[in-house]
Design an enzyme around this catalytic site. Structure first.
Site, PDB file in Angstrom:
ATOM      1  N   HIS A 354      13.089 -25.800 -10.660  1.00 56.19           N
ATOM      2  CA  HIS A 354      14.070 -24.741 -10.388  1.00 56.19           C
ATOM      3  C   HIS A 354      13.760 -23.403 -11.035  1.00 56.19           C
ATOM      4  O   HIS A 354      14.505 -22.442 -10.826  1.00 56.19           O
ATOM      5  CB  HIS A 354      15.460 -25.187 -10.863  1.00 56.19           C
ATOM      6  CG  HIS A 354      16.144 -26.123  -9.928  1.00 56.19           C
ATOM      7  ND1 HIS A 354      16.910 -25.696  -8.873  1.00 56.19           N
ATOM      8  CD2 HIS A 354      16.170 -27.472  -9.876  1.00 56.19           C
ATOM      9  CE1 HIS A 354      17.386 -26.741  -8.211  1.00 56.19           C
ATOM     10  NE2 HIS A 354      16.947 -27.829  -8.807  1.00 56.19           N
ATOM     11  N   LYS A 545      26.752 -13.272 -10.498  1.00 57.20           N
ATOM     12  CA  LYS A 545      25.815 -14.351 -10.855  1.00 57.20           C
ATOM     13  C   LYS A 545      25.784 -14.418 -12.377  1.00 57.20           C
ATOM     14  O   LYS A 545      26.366 -13.564 -13.039  1.00 57.20           O
ATOM     15  CB  LYS A 545      24.417 -14.094 -10.292  1.00 57.20           C
ATOM     16  CG  LYS A 545      23.873 -12.690 -10.565  1.00 57.20           C
ATOM     17  CD  LYS A 545      22.565 -12.413  -9.843  1.00 57.20           C
ATOM     18  CE  LYS A 545      22.781 -12.122  -8.386  1.00 57.20           C
ATOM     19  NZ  LYS A 545      22.147 -13.101  -7.519  1.00 57.20           N
ATOM     20  N   ARG A 546      25.106 -15.420 -12.949  1.00 59.11           N
ATOM     21  CA  ARG A 546      25.002 -15.465 -14.404  1.00 59.11           C
ATOM     22  C   ARG A 546      24.385 -14.163 -14.917  1.00 59.11           C
ATOM     23  O   ARG A 546      23.545 -13.549 -14.265  1.00 59.11           O
ATOM     24  CB  ARG A 546      24.155 -16.667 -14.834  1.00 59.11           C
ATOM     25  CG  ARG A 546      24.886 -17.998 -14.736  1.00 59.11           C
ATOM     26  CD  ARG A 546      26.115 -18.060 -15.637  1.00 59.11           C
ATOM     27  NE  ARG A 546      25.776 -18.159 -17.048  1.00 59.11           N
ATOM     28  CZ  ARG A 546      25.837 -19.281 -17.748  1.00 59.11           C
ATOM     29  NH1 ARG A 546      26.233 -20.409 -17.199  1.00 59.11           N
ATOM     30  NH2 ARG A 546      25.511 -19.295 -19.021  1.00 59.11           N
ATOM     31  N   LYS A 551      17.997 -11.033 -13.893  1.00 65.82           N
ATOM     32  CA  LYS A 551      18.821 -10.749 -12.707  1.00 65.82           C
ATOM     33  C   LYS A 551      19.158  -9.256 -12.607  1.00 65.82           C
ATOM     34  O   LYS A 551      19.717  -8.805 -11.619  1.00 65.82           O
ATOM     35  CB  LYS A 551      20.092 -11.603 -12.729  1.00 65.82           C
ATOM     36  CG  LYS A 551      19.781 -13.108 -12.561  1.00 65.82           C
ATOM     37  CD  LYS A 551      21.029 -13.953 -12.600  1.00 65.82           C
ATOM     38  CE  LYS A 551      20.765 -15.446 -12.594  1.00 65.82           C
ATOM     39  NZ  LYS A 551      20.419 -16.004 -11.289  1.00 65.82           N
ATOM     40  N   THR A 653      21.199 -18.790  -4.240  1.00 63.59           N
ATOM     41  CA  THR A 653      21.993 -19.323  -3.127  1.00 63.59           C
ATOM     42  C   THR A 653      23.195 -18.423  -2.862  1.00 63.59           C
ATOM     43  O   THR A 653      23.748 -18.425  -1.775  1.00 63.59           O
ATOM     44  CB  THR A 653      22.472 -20.761  -3.412  1.00 63.59           C
ATOM     45  OG1 THR A 653      23.000 -20.836  -4.735  1.00 63.59           O
ATOM     46  CG2 THR A 653      21.331 -21.754  -3.273  1.00 63.59           C
ATOM     47  N   LYS A 657      25.201 -17.121   0.742  1.00 65.71           N
ATOM     48  CA  LYS A 657      26.654 -17.128   0.966  1.00 65.71           C
ATOM     49  C   LYS A 657      27.126 -15.760   1.458  1.00 65.71           C
ATOM     50  O   LYS A 657      27.948 -15.661   2.370  1.00 65.71           O
ATOM     51  CB  LYS A 657      27.384 -17.517  -0.333  1.00 65.71           C
ATOM     52  CG  LYS A 657      27.149 -18.961  -0.742  1.00 65.71           C
ATOM     53  CD  LYS A 657      27.477 -19.231  -2.203  1.00 65.71           C
ATOM     54  CE  LYS A 657      26.907 -20.575  -2.630  1.00 65.71           C
ATOM     55  NZ  LYS A 657      26.924 -20.788  -4.075  1.00 65.71           N
TER      56      LYS A 657
END
Length: 819
Positions: A354, A545-546, A551, A653, A657
């Site tokens: 992952h 998101k986290r 990110k 993911t 969405k």
């Protein structure tokens, strides 16, 4: 007929050794003591009887995280009962939505990995696979996030405080798990002695498929101390202390470690990993042994057919101990020859990788294993020795290759590389998006790929369209159903039928209307929950998101500050109004991530209260982002931010969405963004920034942040404002660590992508000014999102890794009379 039915069930149970669900009849209520291990009542249908007699391979999905969210609405959707329940609740004078809001999220996961596991369970049931999810029933899930003075504060998530109506405790299947002790090599074989025992109590949660009357099981283990736990150590009469010490055992399932893409090498975490593996493998082997077709023995003792009947999928390296544990059971307990046991283990296990971030890879100290799992350490050494002998035979004299490929890493502290153990001990290794799977082959596991290229596969992630469209966005789902029918809910590729409607005036109007309604609803929610009034006709620019440096929430912050400065510089100019929403949790020990949250809230404090800006720009931090909040914000979003540095986000993911729910994506060519651009056409996304090869070239050349700072005046102004305390006047030095990191040791190259990001955001503004053209792109994105269903992902896992075929058979419900 009733007696005949029960006679049939008894016969099947006797023949197969499988615990079948007890069938409740009007005259004979279901006994609470009756075993219900495998199924839930619809299994007496003749097709299911045939299914049992043929006994397909069972899939065991092992994950330390299952981020399930709420269950009530999902269950109603999958059983096709939503309208009936809504009506019944209304008749009672109640509001179903209010009832749904009372349910706690089952937050047994951190983010993408745990939510993916939840989507996969939904798809496996919908595809009629004989699949089980196995994990830990954490007493406390991912913490609740409060924002106090702009800083994240963690609160315990006591989600079980009022009980959990969806679970069923199964004390009859409680199992012992051993820790510590010593190993003795005897003429009768190897013995693991003087261990400390913890009991694993299973709790079963039903996982219904979508309108097919199939219900699978998620079994979560809870740790219980045995009755004699430590009492023998207190024979001088300190009985109270002995009983209190039971907590030591029960702490194993107390709390989820709240780290995403970060390895924390704590002994309790290793205990959790072994606990779930040891309990699950005992359960798997019990079930295998009791399914005794073609075998006259009371139980099956031959393990030849084990890989034909059992597939174990390791969700990342967290359940990696399945490999040495299965070897221990086969060799030490079942007395299988080592080579045969190794062949069985490899054929049974498969591993999903992952992440490629080095800080996320699990590397456990050998000394910890020596104390906690001494027999497993011996087995890992033996596995590694045979593996290195094999490599040495193929590459004689290549000592460096042996060092790189070893499971045991030498150094000040000897460590076990769990990813290497997974690759060696599995027959299939997959990444979770095409670009990620290529990186896995070319860098992270390059040597292993050269050794066994046939092992490596790609399985691009997906999401369940039931929760992430039908449940969370019923307005859009209804609009689509009117045009193409309902079949897309189990075959998302059918959304392609919307392509001819991209220019259909009525459909454009309908899709835009649904989006506006969702925005109004979410605006009302924000006003109620956050006391923030926002402009519902502004662009909803969402980045949830986290919180993690890779990110790049900081890149978003720089854009917001630059927009603010432009408005202040030229207040008369027409700007596209934006509401920027950033949400996500930071790991409690991750200083930089917590500082990023403080920066977002501080920028919001300045921007939101500046009368010159008005409602042209608002910045909101979405507190306590979780599954149930995602279900509200995603349908309302106009713009989805997926802006990680190329080569760092394995898949993502959330990006899928947003695409399915009618938001346009601004993003880098990273993770599944690449395949989204391929499906919808890059011109229908806002793609910017460095590609993977550019990032690699910049690394070779040497990334110099100051070059960008010196040559881009707007970037310099924004960084200087953050640095000087413009956004934190009471604490001018508050963000010095952020600026220092960005200027001197930014692994994720925020400044390098700033200019391209700003230009891309200008294109976003330009298109948003033309609502019709914007909605056309939205429709094209929705129509091209079919690939990103977890049904497609699971079908690929089933056919290419597990060797089973999905079924679209709809079993009639048990109350329908049959000929």
């Amino acid at each position: 007929a009733q007696e005949a039915l029960h006679g049939w069930l008894s016969l099947i149970q006797h023949l197969t050794g499988i615990e079948l669900a007890h069938v409740a009849t009007p005259s004979q209520p279901a006994s609470r003591h009756q075993p219900r291990d495998f199924c839930w009542g619809t299994w007496m249908h003749p097709f299911k009887i045939l299914f049992f007699l043929l006994l397909p391979q069972r899939i065991y999905y092992l994950s330390l995280e299952f981020y399930m969210g709420r269950t009530l609405q999902n269950t109603m959707v999958n059983l096709g009962l939503q309208n009936a329940c809504d009506e019944a609740i209304y008749q009672l004078g109640l509001d179903l939505e209010e009832l749904e809001e009372i349910e706690e999220d089952a937050g047994l996961g951190n983010g993408g990995l745990g939510r993916l596991a939840a989507c996969f369970l939904d798809s496996m049931a919908t595809l009629g696979l004989a699949a089980y999810g196995y994990g830990i029933r954490y007493e406390f899930g991912i913490f609740n996030q409060k924002i106090v003075n702009g800083w994240q504060v963690e609160e315990a998530d006591d989600w079980l405080r009022y009980g959990n109506p969806w679970e069923k405790a199964r004390p009859e299947y409680m199992l012992p798990v051993h820790f510590y002790g010593r190993v003795e090599h005897t003429p009768d074989g190897v013995k693991w002695l003087d261990t400390q025992v913890v009991l694993a109590m299973p709790y079963d949660t039903p996982v219904p498929g979508y309108k097919n009357n199939t219900v699978n099981t998620m079994r979560l283990w809870s740790a219980k101390a045995p009755n004699d736990f430590k009492l023998q150590d207190f024979n001088v009469g300190d009985y109270i202390e002995a009983v209190l010490d039971r907590n030591l055992a029960e702490n194993i399932s107390r709390v989820l470690y709240p780290n995403d893409n970060f390895f924390e090498g704590k002994e309790l975490r290793l205990k959790q990993e072994y606990f779930v593996v040891a309990a699950t493998l005992q359960d798997i082997i019990r079930r295998f042994k009791s399914s005794k077709f073609g075998c006259r023995d009371p139980v099956r003792t031959c393990f030849e057919t084990f890989p034909d009947k059992v597939a174990i999928q390791l969700n990342d390296t967290h359940p990696a101990l399945s490999i040495p544990e299965l070897m221990r059971i086969l060799v030490d307990v079942e007395k299988v020859d080592w080579d045969k046991a190794w062949e069985i283990t490899k054929k049974t296990c498969a591993y999903t990788n992952h992440t490629v971030l080095p800080e996320a890879l699990e590397r456990w100290p050998v000394s910890m294993f020596e104390k906690l799992l001494p027999r497993h350490l011996e087995i890992i050494y033996a596995i590694n020795q045979r593996h290195l002998d094999h490599v040495a035979a193929l590459f004689p004299g290549d000592v460096d290759r042996l060092r790189r490929m070893s499971v045991i890493e030498e150094g000040d502290c000897k460590r076990i590389n769990m990813a290497h153990l997974c690759v060696i001990g599995s027959h299939a290794v997959n990444g979770v998006a095409r670009i990620h799977s290529e990186i896995v082959k070319q860098s992270v596991f390059k040597d292993f790929y050269e050794l066994e290229p046939e092992k490596f596969q790609n399985k691009t992630n997906g999401i369940t369209p039931r929760r992430w469209l039908l449940l969370c966005n019923p307005g859009l789902a209804d609009t689509i159903v009117e045009k193409i029918g309902e079949e897309f809910l189990t075959d998302l590729s059918q959304l392609k039928k919307l392509l001819p409607l991209v220019s259909d005036e009525v459909f454009i109007r309908d899709v835009a209307k649904v989006k506006q309604e969702n925005k109004l609803k979410f605006s009302a929610f924000l006003e109620k929950e956050y006391k923030v009034k926002i402009n519902p006709s502004s662009m909803f620019d969402v980045h949830v998101k986290r919180i993690h440096e890779y990110k790049r929430q900081l890149l978003n912050c720089l854009h917001v500050v630059t927009l603010y400065n432009r408005i202040k510089r030229d207040p008369a100019k027409a700007f596209v109004p934006r509401t920027v929403m950033i949400g996500g949790k930071a790991a409690p020990g991750y200083h930089m991530a917590k500082l990023i949250i403080k920066l977002v809230t501080s920028i919001g404090d300045v921007v939101n209260h500046d009368p010159v800006v008005g409602d042209r720009l608002k910045v909101i931090f979405l507190e306590n982002y979780r599954v149930s909040l995602a279900e509200k914000v995603i349908p309302a979003a106009d713009l989805s931010q997926q802006i990680s540095t190329a080569g760092t986000e394995a898949s993502g993911t959330g990006n899928m969405k947003f695409m399915l729910n009618g938001a346009l994506t601004i993003g880098t060519m990273d993770g599944a963004n690449v395949e989204m651009a391929e499906e919808a056409g890059a011109e229908n996304l806002f793609i910017f920034g460095l590609r993977v090869e550019d990032v690699e070239a910049l690394d070779r050349k040497g990334y110099n942040a100051r070059e960008y700072y010196d040559h881009l005046p707007e970037l310099k102004q924004a960084v200087d404002q953050i640095s000087s305390g413009f956004f934190s006047p009471k604490e001018p030095d508050c963000f010095k660590d952020i600026v220092n990191m960005l200027m001197h040791h930014d692994r994720f190259k925020v400044f390098a992508d700033y200019e391209a990001y700003m230009q891309c955001q200008a294109q976003v503004d330009q298109l948003y000014r033309n609502p019709k053209e914007w909605t056309k792109k939205v429709i094209r994105n929705i129509a091209c999102s079919g690939k990103f269903s977890s049904d497609r992902t699971i079908t690929e896992y089933a056919r290419e890794i597990w060797g089973v075929e999905p079924s679209d058979l709809q079993i009639p419900p048990p109350n329908i009379p049959r000929d």
